[in-house]
Design an enzyme around this catalytic site. Structure first.
Site, PDB file in Angstrom:
ATOM      1  N   LYS A  51       8.697  60.342  28.725  1.00  0.00           N
ATOM      2  CA  LYS A  51       7.235  60.310  28.671  1.00  0.00           C
ATOM      3  C   LYS A  51       6.567  61.351  29.567  1.00  0.00           C
ATOM      4  O   LYS A  51       5.435  61.773  29.296  1.00  0.00           O
ATOM      5  CB  LYS A  51       6.731  58.914  29.051  1.00  0.00           C
ATOM      6  CG  LYS A  51       7.007  57.834  28.019  1.00  0.00           C
ATOM      7  CD  LYS A  51       6.056  57.936  26.848  1.00  0.00           C
ATOM      8  CE  LYS A  51       6.133  56.694  25.977  1.00  0.00           C
ATOM      9  NZ  LYS A  51       5.176  56.725  24.862  1.00  0.00           N
ATOM     10  N   SER A 300      16.036  57.392  25.371  1.00  0.00           N
ATOM     11  CA  SER A 300      14.716  57.843  25.807  1.00  0.00           C
ATOM     12  C   SER A 300      14.261  57.369  27.179  1.00  0.00           C
ATOM     13  O   SER A 300      13.316  57.915  27.736  1.00  0.00           O
ATOM     14  CB  SER A 300      13.656  57.446  24.763  1.00  0.00           C
ATOM     15  OG  SER A 300      13.607  56.039  24.623  1.00  0.00           O
TER      16      SER A 300
END
Length: 408
Positions: A51, A300
């Site tokens: 992110k 992720s």
């Protein structure tokens, strides 16, 4: 829609803050799936998640006037940390609205980066509504976690790194929550190599992308239920759906139990810790219907608290058949417990727990229930134990993953 040079410029923008995470070859998943599997470990990224890429790219492109207003974001945790660190690096005020049940590790990490944290709502969508209220009231610049072109652009830098390191990649598996990661990765990957196949993986209990693709428009799910809290999104982004329709080849879903199994395998075989949402594409490896392909799975994120890690390991062991819990009714007379123990010892099953309950059965003067938990080598070992018990006249009932917590 972006051009390839947009993603290349974003990569230059991120050069001083983002870690270039190197691919890890997985012999374990290569053997299990029949493909040549690599893991892109974005859990090793600064803030523990991909992110940061999108957040920093977005905030660094703001005008001086916009920076002076400060930024606000809604996030289940990882986008929060990305925005907070990016704002800190650029000297900008940041306010983050997080769902009330966000893991404490993510809340505290966000505060440590200097952001003001507001807890509101049960899921991301409710936190988002609160962030919009605050944005309108105070004039902050909103940094959306996925439905934003600059954020998408930043996430796409992952694909550039993958294809530069592994130009012959056939398939890239991407976790899907709101759709920002898969939008950027799919666009950048297809622009660089139109032949690469992009497969999105989302939770069964929060399949907003799959629903949107089926309907041809974003669909607001009535509810979401998944251990992958970072992907528990009811409504996929409008821009993100457009990217998915243009660049994504397929979307598959995985269950919570498949996520638990993926967690255990990564931790045990690769010594890698992934958070539940980050594991989506790793769990999705087993959904591939091809063999002999070069596959990259994007892990992720890795922001997970220690208590959740303990729970995931235990449940993963159950799912993999490494912990076997069963119930058996025994005659209420001396020697029965010893007889069962002898059978288990003969089968090299390591007993972890025994629960001998005289009051479980209504007919307590004739039978009692014994619940046994043993450590095994897997499903073949469990079959041998079951057969050995049957040979001695014992019928056993396997305690499923759903029932396991009731006996834990």
């Amino acid at each position: 829609m972006h051009k390839l040079y947009d993603f290349m410029e974003a990569r230059e923008r991120l050069a001083t803050i983002a870690v270039k995470t190197r691919l890890i070859h997985s012999s374990v998943y290569s053997q299990e799936t029949g493909n040549d599997v690599y893991i892109k470990p974005e859990n090793l990224q600064r803030t523990g998640s991909f992110k940061l890429r999108g957040a920093y790219n977005k905030i660094s492109k703001l005008t001086e006037a916009e920076k002076a207003c400060g930024v606000i974001a809604a996030s289940a945790g990882n986008h929060a940390q990305g925005v907070a660190l990016a704002a800190q690096r650029l000297g900008i005020k940041a306010v983050i609205v997080m769902p009330r049940h966000t893991p404490l590790i993510k809340v505290e990490a966000t505060r440590q980066y200097g952001a003001e944290v507001v807890l509101a709502g049960e899921v991301y969508d409710e936190a988002y509504e609160k962030a919009c209220e605050l944005q309108e009231k105070h004039g902050y610049v909103f940094v959306h976690p996925f439905d934003d072109e600059d954020v998408i652009e930043g996430q796409g830098t992952i694909a550039l790194e993958i294809l530069e390191e592994l130009p012959n990649a056939d398939i890239i598996l991407v976790p899907v929550g709101g759709g920002g990661l898969i939008s950027g990765v799919a666009a950048a990957a297809k622009l660089k190599n139109p032949q690469v196949k992009i497969i999105g993986v989302e939770p069964e209990g929060a399949a907003s992308a799959k629903a949107a693709v089926a309907e041809g428009k974003p669909v607001n799910l009535p509810s979401v239920s998944t251990i992958a809290d970072g992907a528990a999104v009811k409504l996929i982004g409008t821009k993100n759906l457009e990217y998915i329709q243009n660049y994504v080849d397929e979307i598959v879903t995985v269950s919570d139990y498949e996520l638990m199994e993926a967690f255990l395998l990564l931790a045990e075989k690769h010594k890698i810790i992934g958070e539940n949402a980050g594991l989506l594409s790793v769990a999705g490896l087993k959904k591939l219907r091809v063999r002999g392909k070069t596959v990259v799975s994007i892990l992720s994120g890795g922001n997970i608290d220690v208590l959740t890690i303990a729970s995931m390991i235990t449940k993963g062991l159950v799912v993999r058949g490494r912990i076997f819990t069963f119930a058996v009714n025994l005659s209420d007379k001396p020697g029965q417990l010893v007889a069962v123990s002898e059978i288990l010892a003969e089968q090299n099953a390591n007993v972890i727990k025994l629960e001998h309950n005289q009051f479980k059965n209504l007919d307590r003067f004739h039978e009692v229930e014994l619940v046994v938990t043993v450590e095994t080598n897997g499903e073949d070992h469990i079959k041998k134990i079951t057969a050995a018990m049957a040979d001695r006249g014992y019928t056993i009932h396997r305690i499923s993953s759903n029932e396991f917590n009731e006996h834990d």
